[in-house]
Motif scaffolding. Structure first.
Motif, PDB file in Angstrom:
ATOM      1  N   ARG A 145       0.857  -1.190   0.000  1.00 18.51           N
ATOM      2  CA  ARG A 145       0.000   0.000   0.000  1.00 18.51           C
ATOM      3  C   ARG A 145       0.887   1.232   0.000  1.00 18.51           C
ATOM      4  NH1 ARG A 145      -1.873   0.671   4.773  1.00 18.51           N
ATOM      5  NH2 ARG A 145      -0.880  -1.129   5.763  1.00 18.51           N
ATOM      6  N   MET A 146       0.589   2.156  -0.894  1.00 26.43           N
ATOM      7  CA  MET A 146       1.329   3.408  -0.927  1.00 26.43           C
ATOM      8  C   MET A 146       0.618   4.425  -0.042  1.00 26.43           C
ATOM      9  SD  MET A 146       3.948   5.073  -2.090  1.00 26.43           S
ATOM     10  CE  MET A 146       4.558   4.078  -3.447  1.00 26.43           C
ATOM     11  N   LEU A 147       1.318   4.940   0.957  1.00 31.82           N
ATOM     12  CA  LEU A 147       0.741   5.927   1.860  1.00 31.82           C
ATOM     13  C   LEU A 147       1.004   7.363   1.409  1.00 31.82           C
ATOM     14  CD1 LEU A 147       1.528   4.451   5.403  1.00 31.82           C
ATOM     15  CD2 LEU A 147      -0.317   3.879   3.816  1.00 31.82           C
ATOM     16  N   TYR A 148       2.089   7.551   0.674  1.00 34.03           N
ATOM     17  CA  TYR A 148       2.445   8.909   0.270  1.00 34.03           C
ATOM     18  C   TYR A 148       3.468   8.835  -0.854  1.00 34.03           C
ATOM     19  CZ  TYR A 148       4.487  13.626   0.458  1.00 34.03           C
ATOM     20  OH  TYR A 148       4.942  14.876   0.147  1.00 34.03           O
ATOM     21  N   SER A 149       3.353   9.755  -1.804  1.00 36.34           N
ATOM     22  CA  SER A 149       4.394   9.938  -2.815  1.00 36.34           C
ATOM     23  C   SER A 149       4.298  11.379  -3.294  1.00 36.34           C
ATOM     24  CB  SER A 149       4.226   8.964  -3.985  1.00 36.34           C
ATOM     25  OG  SER A 149       5.317   9.065  -4.883  1.00 36.34           O
ATOM     26  N   GLY A 150       5.305  12.177  -2.977  1.00 35.52           N
ATOM     27  CA  GLY A 150       5.274  13.582  -3.349  1.00 35.52           C
ATOM     28  C   GLY A 150       6.650  14.202  -3.252  1.00 35.52           C
ATOM     29  N   ALA A 151       6.767  15.421  -3.765  1.00 33.63           N
ATOM     30  CA  ALA A 151       8.063  16.125  -3.783  1.00 33.63           C
ATOM     31  C   ALA A 151       7.876  17.532  -3.226  1.00 33.63           C
ATOM     32  CB  ALA A 151       8.619  16.167  -5.195  1.00 33.63           C
ATOM     33  N   PRO A 152       7.711  17.662  -1.914  1.00 32.00           N
ATOM     34  CA  PRO A 152       7.403  18.978  -1.337  1.00 32.00           C
ATOM     35  C   PRO A 152       8.499  20.027  -1.513  1.00 32.00           C
ATOM     36  CG  PRO A 152       7.923  17.389   0.394  1.00 32.00           C
ATOM     37  CD  PRO A 152       7.777  16.611  -0.883  1.00 32.00           C
ATOM     38  N   PHE A 153       9.756  19.595  -1.609  1.00 29.52           N
ATOM     39  CA  PHE A 153      10.861  20.548  -1.774  1.00 29.52           C
ATOM     40  C   PHE A 153      11.803  20.106  -2.892  1.00 29.52           C
ATOM     41  CE2 PHE A 153       9.516  21.366   2.598  1.00 29.52           C
ATOM     42  CZ  PHE A 153       9.372  22.747   2.553  1.00 29.52           C
ATOM     43  N   GLY A 154      11.230  19.513  -3.927  1.00 31.64           N
ATOM     44  CA  GLY A 154      12.030  19.131  -5.079  1.00 31.64           C
ATOM     45  C   GLY A 154      12.650  17.756  -5.000  1.00 31.64           C
ATOM     46  N   VAL A 155      12.433  17.044  -3.886  1.00 30.84           N
ATOM     47  CA  VAL A 155      12.910  15.668  -3.744  1.00 30.84           C
ATOM     48  C   VAL A 155      11.674  14.782  -3.592  1.00 30.84           C
ATOM     49  CG1 VAL A 155      14.340  14.062  -2.437  1.00 30.84           C
ATOM     50  CG2 VAL A 155      14.980  16.480  -2.561  1.00 30.84           C
ATOM     51  N   ARG A 156      11.609  13.712  -4.358  1.00 31.32           N
ATOM     52  CA  ARG A 156      10.442  12.823  -4.300  1.00 31.32           C
ATOM     53  C   ARG A 156      10.594  11.850  -3.141  1.00 31.32           C
ATOM     54  NH1 ARG A 156       6.971  11.387  -8.727  1.00 31.32           N
ATOM     55  NH2 ARG A 156       5.293  10.092  -7.905  1.00 31.32           N
ATOM     56  N   TYR A 157       9.582  11.767  -2.327  1.00 34.97           N
ATOM     57  CA  TYR A 157       9.567  10.870  -1.178  1.00 34.97           C
ATOM     58  C   TYR A 157       8.437   9.858  -1.346  1.00 34.97           C
ATOM     59  CZ  TYR A 157      12.343  14.668   0.864  1.00 34.97           C
ATOM     60  OH  TYR A 157      13.296  15.633   1.098  1.00 34.97           O
ATOM     61  N   HIS A 158       8.756   8.586  -1.121  1.00 34.19           N
ATOM     62  CA  HIS A 158       7.784   7.512  -1.234  1.00 34.19           C
ATOM     63  C   HIS A 158       7.633   6.819   0.116  1.00 34.19           C
ATOM     64  CE1 HIS A 158       8.256   7.966  -5.575  1.00 34.19           C
ATOM     65  NE2 HIS A 158       9.558   7.762  -5.445  1.00 34.19           N
ATOM     66  N   VAL A 159       6.396   6.567   0.518  1.00 34.67           N
ATOM     67  CA  VAL A 159       6.116   5.854   1.763  1.00 34.67           C
ATOM     68  C   VAL A 159       5.168   4.701   1.448  1.00 34.67           C
ATOM     69  CG1 VAL A 159       5.223   6.010   4.116  1.00 34.67           C
ATOM     70  CG2 VAL A 159       6.353   7.988   3.076  1.00 34.67           C
ATOM     71  N   ALA A 160       5.625   3.485   1.669  1.00 35.51           N
ATOM     72  CA  ALA A 160       4.817   2.303   1.352  1.00 35.51           C
ATOM     73  C   ALA A 160       4.928   1.273   2.464  1.00 35.51           C
ATOM     74  CB  ALA A 160       5.266   1.694   0.023  1.00 35.51           C
ATOM     75  N   VAL A 161       3.881   0.498   2.625  1.00 33.47           N
ATOM     76  CA  VAL A 161       3.857  -0.616   3.587  1.00 33.47           C
ATOM     77  C   VAL A 161       3.695  -1.915   2.812  1.00 33.47           C
ATOM     78  CG1 VAL A 161       2.659  -1.641   5.553  1.00 33.47           C
ATOM     79  CG2 VAL A 161       2.844   0.841   5.397  1.00 33.47           C
ATOM     80  N   TRP A 162       4.610  -2.849   3.039  1.00 32.87           N
ATOM     81  CA  TRP A 162       4.561  -4.160   2.397  1.00 32.87           C
ATOM     82  C   TRP A 162       4.152  -5.217   3.425  1.00 32.87           C
ATOM     83  CZ3 TRP A 162       8.416  -5.727  -1.925  1.00 32.87           C
ATOM     84  CH2 TRP A 162       8.510  -4.682  -2.868  1.00 32.87           C
ATOM     85  N   GLU A 163       3.229  -6.084   3.031  1.00 29.18           N
ATOM     86  CA  GLU A 163       2.774  -7.176   3.883  1.00 29.18           C
ATOM     87  C   GLU A 163       3.025  -8.505   3.197  1.00 29.18           C
ATOM     88  OE1 GLU A 163       1.434  -6.689   6.821  1.00 29.18           O
ATOM     89  OE2 GLU A 163       0.683  -4.629   6.834  1.00 29.18           O
ATOM     90  N   ARG A 164       3.539  -9.463   3.955  1.00 32.36           N
ATOM     91  CA  ARG A 164       3.700 -10.798   3.382  1.00 32.36           C
ATOM     92  C   ARG A 164       2.339 -11.482   3.301  1.00 32.36           C
ATOM     93  NH1 ARG A 164       8.375 -14.027   3.354  1.00 32.36           N
ATOM     94  NH2 ARG A 164       9.296 -12.779   5.005  1.00 32.36           N
ATOM     95  N   GLY A 165       2.032 -12.028   2.143  1.00 31.05           N
ATOM     96  CA  GLY A 165       0.733 -12.649   1.942  1.00 31.05           C
ATOM     97  C   GLY A 165       0.704 -14.101   2.389  1.00 31.05           C
TER      98      GLY A 165
END
Length: 250
Positions: free
Chosen positions: A230-250
């Motif tokens: 699941r992607m919680l966030y993806s953005g570039a507030p100050f010119g750097v792209r930041y990605h926040v994701a949670v991975w779960e083992r199925g």
């Protein structure tokens, strides 16, 4: 610098002690004391990181972090440090009972410790990985070995996207950055290990991407088809792209 075609990491079958992993950036701006004039504008990425860290702590009280580094190094949970080098003396400990002498910790370790404290986890060990094929393979193999341990373990993967989003970005604007990070976000948000392994290391370096090596370790460790994301966030507030994701083992 990453070299094209240098990666030889392959997914490793494991028995599943690591049930959850979170992928986060590690900029100093996550720490409110370091950005007193920009707390509100950085709140979205900070909140996403804290939410992901809370999910990781809910799954495991002990963490293992993988972050970028110029040389291979592992920091034990007894380490302590401070953000003083970034302008404010905000102390950080890698465990609740850290008793080591305070030292100058690299930024990924500082952020890992800061997140650990706020999420209420007991400890975090931090492995720094340079963008070299042998080191990436060794780190992925270590994760597979840890995955066979008796205790539950949470995996924290630290790394920023391109720093070339927009004219005021740290690395100056590069028109290739949006498409590059969109592809990274799609891969992280769907646990697509093949897409992560396919990231061009030369392009990644040209775009000032800090997360390439840790993402490769995750891709080399995580067995395809066994994880959801699941992607919680993806953005570039100050010119750097930041990605926040949670991975779960199925």
């Amino acid at each position: 610098m990453p070299r094209s075609g240098s990666l030889s990491v392959r997914p490793v079958t494991s028995i599943g002690v690591i049930a959850r992993a979170v992928v986060l950036p590690h900029p100093p701006l996550l720490v409110p004391e370091l950005v007193p004039g920009s707390v509100e504008s950085t709140e979205a990425v900070r909140s996403a990181c804290l939410a992901a860290a809370a999910e990781l702590a809910a799954a495991a009280d002990q963490w293992f972090a993988v972050g970028p580094g110029a040389g291979a190094r592992t920091l034990g949970a007894r380490a302590r440090g401070s953000f003083a080098g970034y302008g404010v003396d905000v102390p950080v400990a890698l465990s609740r009972d850290a008793a080591g002498a305070a030292e100058e910790l690299p930024l990924p370790a500082l952020i890992a410790g800061w997140l650990r404290e706020r999420a209420g986890a007991n400890s975090v060990r931090v492995r720094l990985v340079p963008p070299e094929a042998g080191e990436l393979a060794d780190a992925a193999a270590e994760l597979a070995e840890l995955d066979r341990a008796d205790d539950r373990l949470g995996l924290l993967v630290l790394g920023d996207g391109s720093n070339r989003h927009g004219a005021r970005s740290p690395g100056s604007q590069d028109d290739r950055a949006p498409a590059f990070d969109d592809a990274v976000a799609a891969a992280l948000g769907t646990a697509d290990t093949a897409a992560l392994r396919a990231i061009d290391p030369v392009l990644s370096a040209e775009l000032g991407t800090g997360g390439w090596a840790p993402w490769q370790v995750l891709a080399g460790y995580a067995e395809p088809g066994r994880w959801s994301a699941r992607m919680l966030y993806s953005g570039a507030p100050f010119g750097v792209r930041y990605h926040v994701a949670v991975w779960e083992r199925g």
